[in-house]
Scaffold this active site. Structure first.
Site, PDB file in Angstrom:
ATOM      1  N   HIS A  94       2.946   3.636  12.808  1.00 12.73           N
ATOM      2  CA  HIS A  94       1.879   4.422  13.375  1.00 12.73           C
ATOM      3  C   HIS A  94       2.010   5.256  14.520  1.00 12.73           C
ATOM      4  O   HIS A  94       1.058   5.964  14.913  1.00 12.73           O
ATOM      5  CB  HIS A  94       0.586   3.552  13.973  1.00 12.73           C
ATOM      6  CG  HIS A  94       0.080   2.614  12.856  1.00 12.73           C
ATOM      7  ND1 HIS A  94      -1.220   2.171  12.712  1.00 12.73           N
ATOM      8  CD2 HIS A  94       0.366   2.197  11.433  1.00 12.73           C
ATOM      9  CE1 HIS A  94      -1.675   1.576  11.620  1.00 12.73           C
ATOM     10  NE2 HIS A  94      -0.648   1.510  10.911  1.00 12.73           N
ATOM     11  N   GLU A 116      -5.194   1.135   2.528  1.00 14.33           N
ATOM     12  CA  GLU A 116      -5.283   0.065   3.367  1.00 14.33           C
ATOM     13  C   GLU A 116      -5.142   0.618   4.846  1.00 14.33           C
ATOM     14  O   GLU A 116      -6.054  -0.120   5.479  1.00 14.33           O
ATOM     15  CB  GLU A 116      -3.746  -0.571   3.169  1.00 14.33           C
ATOM     16  CG  GLU A 116      -3.516  -2.009   3.978  1.00 14.33           C
ATOM     17  CD  GLU A 116      -3.424  -1.803   5.492  1.00 14.33           C
ATOM     18  OE1 GLU A 116      -3.639  -2.709   6.099  1.00 14.33           O
ATOM     19  OE2 GLU A 116      -3.053  -0.696   6.111  1.00 14.33           O
ATOM     20  N   GLU A 117      -4.933   1.686   5.325  1.00  8.71           N
ATOM     21  CA  GLU A 117      -5.074   2.357   6.384  1.00  8.71           C
ATOM     22  C   GLU A 117      -6.334   2.916   6.984  1.00  8.71           C
ATOM     23  O   GLU A 117      -6.590   3.379   7.900  1.00  8.71           O
ATOM     24  CB  GLU A 117      -3.726   3.354   6.600  1.00  8.71           C
ATOM     25  CG  GLU A 117      -2.350   3.067   6.390  1.00  8.71           C
ATOM     26  CD  GLU A 117      -1.889   2.084   7.476  1.00  8.71           C
ATOM     27  OE1 GLU A 117      -2.729   1.785   8.439  1.00  8.71           O
ATOM     28  OE2 GLU A 117      -0.678   1.887   7.311  1.00  8.71           O
ATOM     29  N   ASP A 122      -0.803   4.253   0.637  1.00  9.49           N
ATOM     30  CA  ASP A 122      -1.168   5.217   1.661  1.00  9.49           C
ATOM     31  C   ASP A 122      -0.497   5.103   3.121  1.00  9.49           C
ATOM     32  O   ASP A 122       0.287   3.959   3.321  1.00  9.49           O
ATOM     33  CB  ASP A 122      -2.489   5.353   1.808  1.00  9.49           C
ATOM     34  CG  ASP A 122      -3.027   3.721   2.437  1.00  9.49           C
ATOM     35  OD1 ASP A 122      -2.565   2.881   2.047  1.00  9.49           O
ATOM     36  OD2 ASP A 122      -4.035   3.942   3.101  1.00  9.49           O
ATOM     37  N   ASP A 138       6.053   1.188   7.123  1.00  7.17           N
ATOM     38  CA  ASP A 138       4.341   0.904   6.911  1.00  7.17           C
ATOM     39  C   ASP A 138       3.742   1.898   5.826  1.00  7.17           C
ATOM     40  O   ASP A 138       3.465   2.838   6.196  1.00  7.17           O
ATOM     41  CB  ASP A 138       3.782   0.871   8.267  1.00  7.17           C
ATOM     42  CG  ASP A 138       2.038   0.452   8.111  1.00  7.17           C
ATOM     43  OD1 ASP A 138       1.819  -0.132   7.172  1.00  7.17           O
ATOM     44  OD2 ASP A 138       1.380   0.592   9.047  1.00  7.17           O
ATOM     45  N   ASP A 189       4.418  -6.370   4.581  1.00 12.71           N
ATOM     46  CA  ASP A 189       3.818  -5.273   5.369  1.00 12.71           C
ATOM     47  C   ASP A 189       3.550  -5.655   6.768  1.00 12.71           C
ATOM     48  O   ASP A 189       2.766  -5.317   7.517  1.00 12.71           O
ATOM     49  CB  ASP A 189       2.539  -4.931   4.617  1.00 12.71           C
ATOM     50  CG  ASP A 189       1.911  -3.695   5.152  1.00 12.71           C
ATOM     51  OD1 ASP A 189       2.416  -2.779   5.665  1.00 12.71           O
ATOM     52  OD2 ASP A 189       0.700  -3.562   5.151  1.00 12.71           O
ATOM     53  N   HIS A 194       0.699  -1.313  -0.042  1.00 12.23           N
ATOM     54  CA  HIS A 194       0.000   0.057  -0.024  1.00 12.23           C
ATOM     55  C   HIS A 194       0.935   1.422   0.007  1.00 12.23           C
ATOM     56  O   HIS A 194       1.819   1.273   0.707  1.00 12.23           O
ATOM     57  CB  HIS A 194      -0.874  -0.213   1.138  1.00 12.23           C
ATOM     58  CG  HIS A 194      -0.459  -0.069   2.535  1.00 12.23           C
ATOM     59  ND1 HIS A 194      -0.269   1.006   3.330  1.00 12.23           N
ATOM     60  CD2 HIS A 194      -0.292  -1.228   3.422  1.00 12.23           C
ATOM     61  CE1 HIS A 194       0.017   0.827   4.509  1.00 12.23           C
ATOM     62  NE2 HIS A 194       0.189  -0.602   4.611  1.00 12.23           N
TER      63      HIS A 194
HETATM   64  N1  BES Z   1       1.114  -3.240   8.277  1.00 14.53           N
HETATM   65  C1  BES Z   1       0.028  -2.986   8.940  1.00 14.53           C
HETATM   66  C2  BES Z   1      -0.423  -4.117   9.765  1.00 14.53           C
HETATM   67  C3  BES Z   1       0.615  -4.872  10.423  1.00 14.53           C
HETATM   68  C4  BES Z   1       1.775  -4.307  10.825  1.00 14.53           C
HETATM   69  C5  BES Z   1       0.616  -6.306  10.493  1.00 14.53           C
HETATM   70  C6  BES Z   1       2.854  -5.063  11.559  1.00 14.53           C
HETATM   71  C7  BES Z   1       1.607  -6.992  11.137  1.00 14.53           C
HETATM   72  C8  BES Z   1       2.752  -6.432  11.629  1.00 14.53           C
HETATM   73  C9  BES Z   1      -1.110  -2.360   8.207  1.00 14.53           C
HETATM   74  O1  BES Z   1      -0.980  -1.193   7.710  1.00 14.53           O
HETATM   75  C10 BES Z   1      -2.112  -1.832   9.385  1.00 14.53           C
HETATM   76  O2  BES Z   1      -2.056  -0.932  10.109  1.00 14.53           O
HETATM   77  N2  BES Z   1      -3.275  -2.329   9.682  1.00 14.53           N
HETATM   78  C11 BES Z   1      -4.335  -1.956  10.474  1.00 14.53           C
HETATM   79  C12 BES Z   1      -5.606  -2.327  10.019  1.00 14.53           C
HETATM   80  C13 BES Z   1      -6.246  -1.503   9.255  1.00 14.53           C
HETATM   81  C14 BES Z   1      -7.719  -2.154   8.576  1.00 14.53           C
HETATM   82  C15 BES Z   1      -6.485  -0.099   9.230  1.00 14.53           C
HETATM   83  C16 BES Z   1      -4.159  -2.410  11.786  1.00 14.53           C
HETATM   84  O3  BES Z   1      -3.557  -3.587  12.108  1.00 14.53           O
HETATM   85  O4  BES Z   1      -4.347  -1.851  12.681  1.00 14.53           O
HETATM   86 MN    MN Z   2       0.700  -1.678   6.227  1.00 15.46          MN
HETATM   87 MN    MN Z   3      -0.502   0.496   9.097  1.00 18.67          MN
END
Ligand code: BES
Ligand code: MN
Ligand code: MN
Length: 464
Positions: free
Chosen positions: A432, A158-159, A88, A125, A185, A86
């Site tokens: 984040h 994605e975010e 974004d 990320d 990711d 992603h």
């Molecule tokens: N890359 C992350 C998810 C992640 C990070 C998984 C590190 C495992 C290890 C992804 O960009 C993310 O932040 N996902 C969100 C969910 C999304 C629906 C907003 C999350 O996990 O909070």
């Molecule tokens: Mn991610």
């Molecule tokens: Mn993320």
């Protein structure tokens, strides 16, 4: 030095410069003020795929932000790897906690990254990790080392829940047909302890609104006689966990996959220091569900967390008021077999049922998604494992992550293919959070490892 190592050495500065340019564009999908920047980032990705040797690149319009598609098909009889990532990023706030501006990337040395890390929102990320794939492709196409077909699908939402991708995938099954999906990711345990992510948690995200009286009231004239929505909301939230930190929503654990004693013992073998974990977060103790270890709590067990809470007066000084409304954002991380829509429904029913008559409660679901567990007995996992063995000199440890990439379960449902999660980030990279960064060593190691995955996957595919 291997050919790929010399290639990386020769192009290191170029790889860093390009990633820096990509990180300068503030592609915050959650905030419409950045719409132009998100679209510019899509163009950047499109252009980079063209330069990396794709024969066909397309900016695919969706109801939301575009999806960038690229492909290089060398032989229909060879397997196809579909790369997902992603472009974004998360919002950068709180901005004042950044030691350098979030969209002005700089390289700084850290204890964990003595060779330097690039600091910027999205560094790890997922711009840095996504771009490793673009550079790995460039290496393979420019040196005649691409062993199979490749497709790229890079999204910009994605975010914020991947809604447009969920719209796009079922409509483009043929275009996206593949033998394996490859994603960077996620993270790994440490630079000297490589690991492959074998699980992602699901997610249910809701917002709640509690309304008491029809207007804000003088807390002296009315206090004690009417329900204060903030008092009520906090009481309701507190009741969602019991004294063992189990979630109290009836039926919440019904479908939770219970791991066997053997599986848990296997998990416990992964190197982990509780002391270091606490020290990294400057906490005196960890906290969580009784009967489970820290690594279990944040991977194989479901959770419920308040992500934000507001209401009433929060300005300077004091104001004696009973607010009319109180709000909270609540997320639940889910594990295999918990259905996110079912859990959302259970939450809604329960939360409404525990509200006293003196308030009204509205529960609004946001996004969600299913968890995912990758098999470790297929050729894709074996290929990934061999790739790490080659570049890290160690067999990677399979490890489930607590994070979520909800679209992965949808890929399996719609495209019938398995996903391999080759993440090169570290937990300390602050994704984040303020001061997100990505180790230069990790960035280059990713570029080095990815082509081996293609090589071994193609070989194992031919043999199977
Ligand atoms: N890359 C992350 C998810 C992640 C990070 C998984 C590190 C495992 C290890 C992804 O960009 C993310 O932040 N996902 C969100 C969910 C999304 C629906 C907003 C999350 O996990 O909070
Ligand atoms: Mn991610
Ligand atoms: Mn993320």
């Amino acid at each position: 030095m291997t050919p790929i190592q010399s290639y990386i050495k020769e192009h290191k500065q170029q790889f860093l410069n390009e990633l820096t340019e990509l990180l300068k564009i503030p592609s915050v999908s959650a905030d419409s003020a950045f719409k132009k920047d998100v679209l510019n980032t899509a163009d950047f990705v499109l252009d980079s795929l063209k330069k990396a040797g794709c024969d066909k690149v397309e900016l695919c319009e969706t109801p939301g932000y575009p999806i960038i598609y690229g492909e290089k098909i060398i032989d229909k009889n060879l397997p196809t790897v579909l790369v997902y990532g992603h472009y974004d990023v998360q919002p950068a706030d709180p901005i004042d906690l950044w030691t350098s501006p979030p969209f002005e990337p700089v390289i700084k040395k850290t204890e964990i990254h003595p060779e330097g890390a690039i600091f910027a929102r999205g560094a790890c990320d997922d711009k840095g990790q996504m771009y490793m794939h673009v550079k790995a492709l460039e290496y393979m196409t420019s040196t005649g080392n691409l062993p199979c077909n490749v497709k790229f699908m890079i999204e910009g939402e994605e975010e914020v829940g991947s809604e447009s991708l969920a719209w796009f995938v079922p409509r483009n099954k043929e275009k996206l047909a593949n033998d394996v999906i490859l994603i960077s990711d996620t993270g790994m345990i440490a630079n000297d302890i490589p690991s492959i992510t074998t699980g992602l948690r699901g997610l249910s995200y809701v917002e709640v609104e509690v309304t008491g009286p029809n207007r804000d009231l003088h807390s002296g004239l009315y206090g004690g006689a009417v329900a204060n929505p903030i008092n009520i909301l906090t009481k309701m939230i507190a009741s969602l966990h019991d004294e063992n930190n189990h979630i109290t929503i009836p039926g919440f654990y019904d479908n939770v996959e219970e791991l066997s004693t053997e599986e848990r013992a296997e998990m416990a073998k992964a190197p982990f220091s509780l002391e270091k974990y606490k020290d990294a977060l400057k906490i005196d103790d960890v906290y969580g569900e009784k009967g489970y270890s820290t690594n279990e709590r944040n991977s194989i067990r479901p959770t419920l967390d308040v992500n934000g809470i507001w209401g009433g007066y929060t300005g300077e000084g004091a104001k004696t008021v009973i607010a009319s409304k109180a709000f909270a954002k609540i997320s639940m991380r889910l594990v295999p077999h918990q259905d996110w829509k079912e859990i959302t429904e259970l939450f809604k029913n329960h939360f409404e049922s525990i509200a006293p008559k003196s308030v009204k409660v509205v529960v609004t679901p946001h996004h969600g998604g299913q968890g995912y567990v990758t098999p470790t007995n297929n050729i894709a996992y074996k290929a990934a494992s061999k790739a790490y063995e080659n570049t890290f000199g160690k067999t990677p440890i399979p490890q489930r992550s607590g994070g979520s990439i909800p679209i992965v379960a949808l890929f399996e449902q719609e495209l019938k293919s398995k996903t391999i999660l080759m993440g090169f980030g570290l937990n300390s990279d602050a994704i984040h959070s303020p001061n997100e960064h990505f180790g230069i060593w990790n960035y280059l190691k990713g570029i080095e490892t990815i082509p081996y995955f293609y090589k071994y996957f193609t070989e194992l595919h031919k043999a199977s």
